[in-house]
Design an enzyme around this catalytic site. Structure first.
Site, PDB file in Angstrom:
ATOM      1  N   LYS A   1       0.851  -1.194   0.000  1.00 29.03           N
ATOM      2  CA  LYS A   1       0.000   0.000   0.000  1.00 29.03           C
ATOM      3  C   LYS A   1       0.882   1.238   0.000  1.00 29.03           C
ATOM      4  O   LYS A   1       1.875   1.311   0.716  1.00 29.03           O
ATOM      5  CB  LYS A   1      -0.910   0.005   1.221  1.00 29.03           C
TER       6      LYS A   1
ATOM      7  N   SER B   1      -4.029   3.569 -16.894  1.00 25.53           N
ATOM      8  CA  SER B   1      -3.010   3.199 -15.918  1.00 25.53           C
ATOM      9  C   SER B   1      -2.790   4.308 -14.912  1.00 25.53           C
ATOM     10  O   SER B   1      -3.392   5.385 -14.991  1.00 25.53           O
ATOM     11  CB  SER B   1      -1.669   2.857 -16.577  1.00 25.53           C
TER      12      SER B   1
ATOM     13  N   TYR C   1      -3.688  -0.390 -13.614  1.00 22.61           N
ATOM     14  CA  TYR C   1      -2.394  -1.039 -13.477  1.00 22.61           C
ATOM     15  C   TYR C   1      -1.312   0.030 -13.393  1.00 22.61           C
ATOM     16  O   TYR C   1      -1.519   1.188 -13.735  1.00 22.61           O
ATOM     17  CB  TYR C   1      -2.127  -2.017 -14.628  1.00 22.61           C
TER      18      TYR C   1
END
Length: 118
Positions: free
Chosen positions: A9, A25, A58
């Protein structure tokens, strides 16, 4: 049995820009990716602390040391420069490993510099 857990994270990442014309992205500075254990093209879940938006995309690599956090493509509609994101990746581990699992967590401060590691 496999358990789906938080792998890494990045907390309080500040959006530095956006590019609607890119196909999708989230650009993350390479040094921040490495500190969080993220790989290029890895699937991530993001939550925007300013507007509550949550989105999957992503990772793509940004210049090392740049502090870049750039929303690309459709994700650019989910925030604006200055918004704070929580960026999460997940993994599957064997249930026996889950009891001792600890994700990699970095907390960012001004200019997206690492201020804490958990």
């Amino acid at each position: 049995m496999l358990v789906h857990l938080l792998k890494s994270k990045i907390h309080r990442a500040q959006v530095t820009g956006g590019s609607l014309d890119y196909e999708g992205s989230l650009t993350i500075a390479e040094d921040l990716m490495e500190a969080a254990g993220l790989h290029p093209y890895e699937k991530i879940l993001c939550s925007n602390m300013a507007n509550g938006a949550r989105f999957e995309t992503y990772v793509i690599k940004g210049p090392r040391g740049s502090g870049q956090i750039v929303l690309n493509g459709a994700a650019a509609h989910c925030g604006k420069a200055g918004d704070r994101l929580t960026i999460m990746s997940f993994t599957e581990v064997d249930a026996a490993q889950a009891a001792d699992w600890h994700p990699t967590v970095i907390v960012l401060g001004e200019n997206n510099r690492i201020v804490a590691r958990k």
